[in-house]
Design an enzyme around this catalytic site. Structure first.
Site, PDB file in Angstrom:
ATOM      1  N   SER A 519     -49.707 100.421   9.824  1.00  0.00           N
ATOM      2  CA  SER A 519     -49.520  99.933  11.102  1.00  0.00           C
ATOM      3  C   SER A 519     -49.620 101.292  12.013  1.00  0.00           C
ATOM      4  O   SER A 519     -50.816 101.797  12.123  1.00  0.00           O
ATOM      5  CB  SER A 519     -48.267  99.296  11.173  1.00  0.00           C
ATOM      6  OG  SER A 519     -48.257  98.404  12.330  1.00  0.00           O
ATOM      7  N   ASP A 606     -55.101  89.882   8.896  1.00  0.00           N
ATOM      8  CA  ASP A 606     -54.317  90.672   9.954  1.00  0.00           C
ATOM      9  C   ASP A 606     -54.301  90.045  11.207  1.00  0.00           C
ATOM     10  O   ASP A 606     -55.073  90.241  11.876  1.00  0.00           O
ATOM     11  CB  ASP A 606     -54.306  92.052   9.758  1.00  0.00           C
ATOM     12  CG  ASP A 606     -53.362  92.776  10.457  1.00  0.00           C
ATOM     13  OD1 ASP A 606     -52.321  92.258  11.209  1.00  0.00           O
ATOM     14  OD2 ASP A 606     -53.065  93.912  10.195  1.00  0.00           O
ATOM     15  N   HIS A 638     -50.978  91.690   7.512  1.00  0.00           N
ATOM     16  CA  HIS A 638     -50.620  93.023   8.015  1.00  0.00           C
ATOM     17  C   HIS A 638     -49.818  93.672   7.004  1.00  0.00           C
ATOM     18  O   HIS A 638     -48.251  93.475   7.066  1.00  0.00           O
ATOM     19  CB  HIS A 638     -49.873  92.885   9.409  1.00  0.00           C
ATOM     20  CG  HIS A 638     -49.724  93.958   9.997  1.00  0.00           C
ATOM     21  ND1 HIS A 638     -50.394  94.960  10.447  1.00  0.00           N
ATOM     22  CD2 HIS A 638     -48.468  94.600  10.241  1.00  0.00           C
ATOM     23  CE1 HIS A 638     -50.264  95.884  11.245  1.00  0.00           C
ATOM     24  NE2 HIS A 638     -48.768  95.863  10.984  1.00  0.00           N
TER      25      HIS A 638
END
Length: 700
Positions: A519, A606, A638
């Site tokens: 991330s 995602d 994600h």
């Protein structure tokens, strides 16, 4: 449950806990007191190697645990838990006194169950499930006793359901949020979990980002983002909203829960110039006045969280996380319980989890840096504990690597807290290093077991985890020092300065350093390669942002209420001058400076960091003739939840790092894992190069 599922921006954005703390929600994690091990000098005492550490199988780190996420039914008669079925984590139930071999399966899902909980009367288990990682979670109910098929209680398509409250007073009625009417905002409904009937309690026509009920399930409060990016706590009156408490975007004011008296609410706040660290206060809904409950007794960190009794909702303890967790009992009985557990259990952090409605029984988890979790049943009446299972019994603490905290000074004089894990049986000299910045970025790294840290240490790497400025938990000055400091700014400099410190100390080999993150950490990995190309020999970006502009322009619709917050914290792509700064801070626009090999990992579905973010950096590097590898999972979002995909990522990572840094790797693989790795590996020549550069925001 509510704090994990409601529309809170930090909870939505950060990767927080997806790859660690299996079965432990962040707001439920409670732990024993321990001393802080901080020092301006690096605290290191490691013996010379006595033997080569055993190479631990990938599956022991990233495969589905045999048992996990155990919860008690409210009456204490049953245990529910997650266990693999056909390789996928499903829900199982057993009578409390029965053996685990007598458990029966209550779900038949081909995708891991995201989260689950018991209804307050124990007659149903409710769980959440999305589709292939799109995060549009739906609510399902299953009877643990009749074994009828699960019932889907919320709309099936393009709707994100939130659990707002599970009131004890109305066990067949829960309070939920649905963004069916407007994808940006969640209206509030009362949902009957037996009939599936929904009754809308409030339409969200005021840009509300969170709804709060009292302990009986009555809708009482709402939280709204203000035009200046701040937060406002509102009282929900029949025909209007009445402002109660407000803070600006650089401050924190979040509702924790109602007081049992129903007239006051616990709020976490650092509003006002004198207050840097968040404190726990009690806000009166009628007078709008408040009083302090507690701030960190050591004045070091923000308020962490609190534990409340299941039976009468009284406050039991408060918690603060420095380098380690500290606990402060607020109840005499709890203090006695904690003292008893500390004598009965080995050293480590104690996590109080599921409890019966009368608090007679409670699930306790013991964790540490070298213990993924040992789970116990605590009986408060008999004052005894019973070991139920170990989360990953194949991982012997003797084969795992201790994690230690330290401090270093950034180039502008700011002290940065960090963690370092060294491979076992290895002198702390001239080691290959993997820099592992956390996601968020409004999150932090913590002391404790982390599968990626232990996996990398087992492969021979030192692992460095900096809590760079912009990390949470260290006060608003430290948090706000990261505003608009992505990429070429101070947040990245803090990471760089930590690496250089470890080189100066002789711990890190300057010729064998890689950076890996998920991330925001993936963004930091790309930024490290782009803006400090001589520092790293390799990088791994896992669902990482490559272009801040395209990231901000493609946020999920339910993030729209936080647009101003993002603008102030990160930047405004609609402002020409700011857009130019954001481009300069984005690795994609400095792609020609990337010289070191890169491994990119992405989930196709995602909703937070779109697959475009990975596509565009891979295509740009390919066109420059640079070395880049790409894993793309068509059934993930994600971060990967399916064990076969997590294992494939581990294999790709260790081979990539072994090739470029010289660490160890597992040579033989099960055929199914080898096949899955091949399926996820993308031919980069097939990645489409945009015919119009503005499609991706990249100008070659």
């Amino acid at each position: 449950m509510k704090q994990y599922l409601t529309n809170n921006f930090v909870a939505l954005f950060i990767l927080g806990g997806l790859f660690q703390n299996h079965g432990v929600l962040a707001h439920e994690v409670l732990t024993r007191s321990s001393a802080i091990h901080a020092s301006p000098d690096f605290p290191l005492t490691v013996n010379a190697p006595a033997q080569v550490s055993v190479l631990i199988d990938h599956d022991h780190f990233f495969g589905e645990p045999e048992l996990s996420d155990l919860t008690l039914s409210p009456d204490g008669q049953y245990l529910a838990f997650r266990k693999p079925w056909q390789g996928v984590s499903n829900l199982w139930v057993k009578p409390l006194d029965a053996a685990f071999t007598e458990a029966y399966r209550v779900t038949e899902s081909d995708r891991p169950i995201a989260s689950y909980f018991w209804s307050k009367d124990g007659q149903a288990i409710l769980y959440l499930q999305d589709q292939a990682g799109n995060e549009n979670y739906q609510i399902y109910a299953i009877s643990p006793h009749t074994l009828t098929p699960p019932r889907q209680l919320t709309p099936p398509t393009d709707v994100r359901a939130l659990i707002l409250a599970v009131p004890k007073a109305t066990p067949q009625q829960i309070i939920i949020g649905l963004n069916q009417r407007d994808s940006r905002y969640h209206d509030v409904y009362q949902l009957n979990i037996t009939t599936g009937k929904k009754n809308r309690l409030r339409e969200n026509d005021q840009s509300i980002v969170d709804w709060i009920t009292d302990l009986d399930g009555t809708l009482r409060l709402a939280v709204r983002r203000t035009p200046d990016g701040g937060s406002e706590i509102l009282r929900v009156d029949p025909q209007q909203f009445t402002p109660l408490y407000r803070c600006n975007f650089q401050e924190t004011c979040s509702v924790l829960r109602f007081h049992p008296n129903g007239e006051q609410v616990y709020v976490i706040s650092n509003r006002g110039e004198p207050f840097d660290k968040t404190r726990l206060i009690l806000l009166d809904l009628r007078t709008k006045s408040y009083k302090l409950v507690q701030a960190d007794p050591k004045q070091e960190v923000d308020f962490g969280f609190a534990l409340f009794a299941a039976q009468d909702e009284r406050l039991l303890a408060t918690y603060y996380e420095g380098d380690r967790w500290r606990v402060y009992p607020q109840d005499d009985q709890f203090a006695q319980d904690l003292a008893l557990l500390q004598t009965l259990l080995p050293p480590g952090d104690i996590f109080f989890q599921s409890a019966t409605n009368d608090d007679r029984l409670q699930i306790i988890t013991l964790r540490s840096d070298i213990n993924p979790g040992s789970v116990y049943l605590f009986n408060r009446q008999t004052r005894t504990i019973q070991n139920l299972y170990n989360l990953r019994p194949q991982l012997s603490p003797q084969n795992l690597a201790p994690m230690q905290s330290f401090r270093y000074t950034a180039r502008d004089g700011l002290e940065i807290p960090a963690y370092l894990t060294l491979p076992r049986n290895t002198p702390p000299q001239n080691l290959p290093l993997v820099v592992f910045p956390h996601g968020g970025p409004w999150s932090r790294d913590s002391w404790g077991y982390n599968p990626y840290v232990q996996f990398l240490a087992n492969r021979g790497y030192a692992v460095f985890q900096p809590n760079f400025r912009g990390s949470t938990g260290y006060g608003k000055a430290f948090l706000n020092a990261g505003n608009q400091e992505w990429g070429t700014g101070a947040m990245q400099h803090d990471i760089t300065d930590g690496v250089e410190y470890l080189i100066e100390q002789g711990i890190a080999d300057p010729e064998r350093i890689a950076i890996f993150g998920l991330s925001y950490g993936g963004f930091a990995a790309l930024a490290g390669l782009a803006f400090t190309p001589n520092l790293y020999q390799a990088g791994i970006s896992y669902v990482g942002i490559s272009n801040i502009v395209t990231f901000l322009e493609n946020i999920p619709p339910y993030w729209k209420p936080f647009q101003k917050f993002l603008t102030l914290r990160v930047g405004d792509p609609n402002d020409p001058q700011d857009r130019q700064r954001l481009q300069q801070q984005s690795p994609l626009f400095a792609v020609e400076q990337i010289q070191s090999p890169l491994l990119v990992i992405q989930g196709a579905n995602d909703p937070r960091v779109r697959a475009t973010e990975s596509h565009q950096i891979v295509a740009a590097l390919r066109d420059l003739g640079r070395e880049v590898e790409y894993l793309l999972a068509p059934d993930e979002g994600h971060g990967f939840t399916q064990s076969i995909n997590r294992l494939a990522v581990a294999v790709a990572m260790e081979r990539f790092l072994a090739h470029h840094l010289g660490g160890r790797y597992q040579e033989t693989l099960p055929p199914a894992l080898q096949t899955r790795l091949q399926q996820l590996t993308i031919d980069i020549d097939q990645i489409r190069t945009p015919t119009e550069p503005q499609e991706w925001g990249y100008k070659p």
